[in-house]
Design a protein around this motif. Structure first.
Motif, PDB file in Angstrom:
ATOM      1  N   GLU A 162       0.848  -1.198   0.000  1.00 28.10           N
ATOM      2  CA  GLU A 162       0.000   0.000   0.000  1.00 28.10           C
ATOM      3  C   GLU A 162       0.883   1.249   0.000  1.00 28.10           C
ATOM      4  O   GLU A 162       0.640   2.208  -0.746  1.00 28.10           O
ATOM      5  CB  GLU A 162      -0.919  -0.006   1.219  1.00 28.10           C
ATOM      6  N   PHE A 163       1.914   1.226   0.849  1.00 27.03           N
ATOM      7  CA  PHE A 163       2.857   2.343   0.894  1.00 27.03           C
ATOM      8  C   PHE A 163       3.604   2.470  -0.437  1.00 27.03           C
ATOM      9  O   PHE A 163       3.768   3.581  -0.970  1.00 27.03           O
ATOM     10  CB  PHE A 163       3.855   2.111   2.029  1.00 27.03           C
ATOM     11  N   HIS A 216       2.719   1.576  -3.494  1.00 27.56           N
ATOM     12  CA  HIS A 216       1.886   2.119  -4.567  1.00 27.56           C
ATOM     13  C   HIS A 216       1.589   3.609  -4.348  1.00 27.56           C
ATOM     14  O   HIS A 216       1.473   4.377  -5.313  1.00 27.56           O
ATOM     15  CB  HIS A 216       0.595   1.321  -4.688  1.00 27.56           C
ATOM     16  N   LYS A 217       1.498   4.018  -3.094  1.00 26.55           N
ATOM     17  CA  LYS A 217       1.297   5.431  -2.801  1.00 26.55           C
ATOM     18  C   LYS A 217       2.501   6.241  -3.266  1.00 26.55           C
ATOM     19  O   LYS A 217       2.364   7.336  -3.843  1.00 26.55           O
ATOM     20  CB  LYS A 217       1.061   5.646  -1.300  1.00 26.55           C
ATOM     21  N   GLU A 234       2.414   6.433  -7.118  1.00 26.22           N
ATOM     22  CA  GLU A 234       1.393   7.356  -7.620  1.00 26.22           C
ATOM     23  C   GLU A 234       1.773   8.814  -7.397  1.00 26.22           C
ATOM     24  O   GLU A 234       1.378   9.692  -8.172  1.00 26.22           O
ATOM     25  CB  GLU A 234       0.053   7.038  -6.943  1.00 26.22           C
ATOM     26  N   SER A 235       2.563   9.072  -6.361  1.00 27.18           N
ATOM     27  CA  SER A 235       2.983  10.458  -6.078  1.00 27.18           C
ATOM     28  C   SER A 235       4.350  10.768  -6.691  1.00 27.18           C
ATOM     29  O   SER A 235       4.952  11.800  -6.380  1.00 27.18           O
ATOM     30  CB  SER A 235       3.008  10.703  -4.570  1.00 27.18           C
ATOM     31  N   GLU A 268       3.985   4.968   8.365  1.00 24.57           N
ATOM     32  CA  GLU A 268       3.113   3.859   7.963  1.00 24.57           C
ATOM     33  C   GLU A 268       3.856   2.522   7.996  1.00 24.57           C
ATOM     34  O   GLU A 268       3.246   1.462   8.109  1.00 24.57           O
ATOM     35  CB  GLU A 268       2.569   4.069   6.545  1.00 24.57           C
TER      36      GLU A 268
END
Length: 208
Positions: A37-38, A40-41, A44-45, A80
């Motif tokens: 999850e981290f 992919h974040k 995306e950024s 996270e």
């Protein structure tokens, strides 16, 4: 860590004798999902940047040597991933206890190899800063299958040992001993890579 001292001692014995050790399903499904999850974040950024070789003033981006994109982790910023850092602290304590290693620092990054990329044969050690003791690799490739590529090839005593980058697999090896390369990947390849250090870097990250 949900592992007994007996299990950990077995890993450390293999690491001491063979210079590397593989542990499958090292991280839980929950931690795997947390890391991805981290990851992919960060993708995306647009936080992942082209990796290079060399330390400090000798740093260079050379696409003919490596093609991955990385993001350096910071325990104080990337909250996270606190469970991951806690796990690495425990692993470090086990290595210090069972292998009598003097470890007092670490550095980690996430790495994405786009399809068609690779990392040529190299050693995880530098003349400019030779404090990496143990390389830590956690593979993050769910449903990896033969033909996807991106295997890690270890070169040791005239042998070639091919390691498949399957999800949740841990690979530890001696940073200054094991020559290795990432073979060309045919699909995007994800990993979390780090080094346990003899002493903290102090002079900033090196890209390796």
């Amino acid at each position: 860590m949900n592992y007994s001292d007996k299990q950990c001692l077995g890993w450390m014995d293999h690491l001491a004798e063979a210079d590397f050790v593989i542990v499958d399903d090292f991280i839980s499904n929950e931690l795997f999902e947390n890391i991805m999850e981290f990851f992919h974040k960060m993708e995306e950024s647009d936080k992942l940047k082209k990796a290079g070789i060399g330390a400090q003033q000798n740093f260079q981006v050379k696409a003919e040597i490596r093609g991955d994109f990385i993001y350096w982790l910071d325990e104080n910023r990337d909250l996270e991933l606190a469970p991951f850092f806690e796990l690495m602290d425990e692993l470090t304590q086990k290595l210090k206890r069972f292998c009598y290693l003097s470890l007092s620092g670490s550095e980690f990054h996430i790495a994405k190899y786009p399809a068609g990329s690779f990392y040529r044969k190299h050693l995880d050690q530098f003349s400019e800063r030779a404090n990496r003791q143990i390389t830590v690799l956690i593979y993050l490739n769910n449903n990896w299958q033969k033909g996807d590529g991106g295997e890690l090839m270890i070169y040791k005593d005239g042998e070639e040992i091919e390691i498949e980058p399957i999800a949740k697999r841990l690979l530890l090896f001696k940073s200054d001993v094991i020559e290795h390369e990432v073979l060309t990947t045919n699909v995007p390849r994800y990993s979390l890579t780090g080094w346990l250090l003899h002493k903290p870097s102090g002079a900033g990250y090196i890209i390796g």
